[in-house]
Each structure stands twice: as structure tokens, then as C-alpha cells.
Design a protein around this motif. Structure first.
Motif, PDB file in Angstrom:
ATOM      1  N   ALA A 146       0.838  -1.205   0.000  1.00  0.00           N
ATOM      2  CA  ALA A 146       0.000   0.000   0.000  1.00  0.00           C
ATOM      3  C   ALA A 146       0.875   1.258   0.000  1.00  0.00           C
ATOM      4  N   THR A 147       1.934   1.254   0.792  1.00  0.00           N
ATOM      5  CA  THR A 147       2.837   2.407   0.844  1.00  0.00           C
ATOM      6  C   THR A 147       3.563   2.582  -0.485  1.00  0.00           C
ATOM      7  N   GLY A 204       2.628   6.829  -6.846  1.00  0.00           N
ATOM      8  CA  GLY A 204       1.595   7.606  -7.523  1.00  0.00           C
ATOM      9  C   GLY A 204       0.475   6.761  -8.080  1.00  0.00           C
ATOM     10  N   GLY A 205       0.334   5.544  -7.577  1.00  0.00           N
ATOM     11  CA  GLY A 205      -0.759   4.676  -7.982  1.00  0.00           C
ATOM     12  C   GLY A 205      -0.280   3.297  -8.413  1.00  0.00           C
ATOM     13  N   VAL A 218       2.530   1.670  -3.468  1.00  0.00           N
ATOM     14  CA  VAL A 218       1.552   2.157  -4.448  1.00  0.00           C
ATOM     15  C   VAL A 218       1.338   3.657  -4.259  1.00  0.00           C
ATOM     16  N   LYS A 219       1.178   4.069  -3.012  1.00  0.00           N
ATOM     17  CA  LYS A 219       0.944   5.493  -2.716  1.00  0.00           C
ATOM     18  C   LYS A 219       2.140   6.338  -3.139  1.00  0.00           C
ATOM     19  N   LEU A 220       3.346   5.921  -2.757  1.00  0.00           N
ATOM     20  CA  LEU A 220       4.549   6.696  -3.074  1.00  0.00           C
ATOM     21  C   LEU A 220       4.855   6.713  -4.574  1.00  0.00           C
TER      22      LEU A 220
END
Length: 186
Positions: free
Chosen positions: A24-25, A31-32, A27-29
Motif C-alpha cells: 500500500a505504501t 503515484g498509484g 503504491v501510494k509513493l
């Protein structure tokens, strides 16, 4: 049965959380999901190109990147339920029967895991503290897929060859003779 000779599942509840949190981290960092998938796909394509195996990637890059991420997400969604994860991995292994021979894929599993892990490590930087958990997870995934391929690939290939022969018989004898009778009884 599906579980005959499969690798032993030994991921803990803590490891499930580590896998999900770090993905999850990442993916977030990144940008998707698609951006992370594109990064993984680029790294894999480069390594496969060096090995002369770039023919394995025939799909458009973003489609393949999305497929990577969808597969990883599907696995992580059920990671704490070994039977559901085994089913996901069985399906993934059966899809790979269409793409590559098991003797080509088996030695590449470490390369795939390494490219995924190094892409995530590059995105997470100093936060990537649990590489051992990912190595353990990818080892289980790879062993499961290879076991599935070795168990079913020859059978699937034989069925395809038989179906090709049946189709030829139908084409050759389109008047309702042996070919049609054989075709409808198969």
C-alpha cells in the motif's frame, strides 16, 4: 487434489500485515498501482531483454503492468487464507501455461521477485525494512506456480493437440461422417 506436493504455507499474521502495508505504501509513493506496475514491468523487461527472453512480453506495457499489479493485489487480498491463496496461485500458474514453458519460467522466478522487490525498495527507500518477508512470500508464490505448471502443463498441451486433431477431422469430414460423430462425442 490441488494441495498435493505444494509448498508449505508458513506466513505469519505479522508477515501478512507487512506485505499489505508495504505494498500500500509503495503504491501510494509511486503515484498509484499503474505507476508501480510500470516500474516493475520496465525492470523486468530490461532483465528479460538481457537474457534474450523479451519475447515473453508481447502485451502493451501498461496492460502488462496492470496485470502484474492486479495479480499481486489478488494474492495480497487473500494472503492470510492459505486455501484461497492456493487457488489464486493455481489460476495464475494455469494462465502461465499459455505463456512460457516451465523449464524457462522456473529459473526466472527469482528474477521476477528481485525486480518487484527492488522496484518497491526504490520507491520506499529507507522504509523498506522487511525484504525478508517479501523474499519468503515470493518463494512460496514461485514454488506454487512451478508445481502447478509441472503438474498440469503436459496434460493441457496434450488436450490442445487432441482438440486440434478433432477440429481437423471435423473440417475434413463436414458431411456428418466420422469427424462430426467423433467431434460431438468428445
Amino acid at each position: 487434489s490441488l494441495h498435493d506436493a505444494l509448498p508449505i504455507y508458513n506466513l505469519s499474521a505479522h508477515e501478512h500485515e507487512v506485505l499489505r502495508r508495504q505494498m500500500a505504501t509503495s503504491v501510494k509513493l509511486a503515484g498509484g498501482m499503474l505507476n508501480l506496475g510500470v516500474g516493475i514491468r520496465k525492470k523486468l523487461a530490461l532483465e528479460l531483454g538481457k537474457a534474450g527472453l523479451d519475447y515473453l512480453f508481447t502485451m502493451p506495457p501498461k496492460v502488462l503492468a496492470f496485470m502484474f499489479m492486479r495479480s499481486i493485489d489478488s494474492m495480497l487480498t487473500v494472503v492470510e487464507r492459505p486455501d484461497d491463496l492456493a487457488e489464486q496461485l493455481y489460476n495464475l500458474g494455469m494462465r502461465h501455461i499459455n505463456y512460457v514453458d516451465v523449464e524457462i519460467l522456473a529459473p526466472l522466478t527469482g528474477l521476477f521477485a528481485g525486480c518487484i522487490n527492488s522496484t518497491m525498495a526504490g520507491v520506499l527507500e529507507e522504509e523498506f525494512l522487511d525484504e525478508a518477508t517479501w523474499v519468503k512470500f515470493w518463494a512460496y508464490v514461485a514454488a506454487h506456480i512451478i508445481t502447478t505448471l509441472r503438474k498440469y502443463a503436459k496434460m493441457v498441451q496434450s488436450l490442445r493437440e487432441t482438440w486440434d486433431e478433432v477440429s481437423k477431422l471435423q473440417t475434413e469430414d463436414d458431411a456428418g461422417g466420422f469427424g462430426d460423430g467423433f467431434y460431438f462425442n468428445v
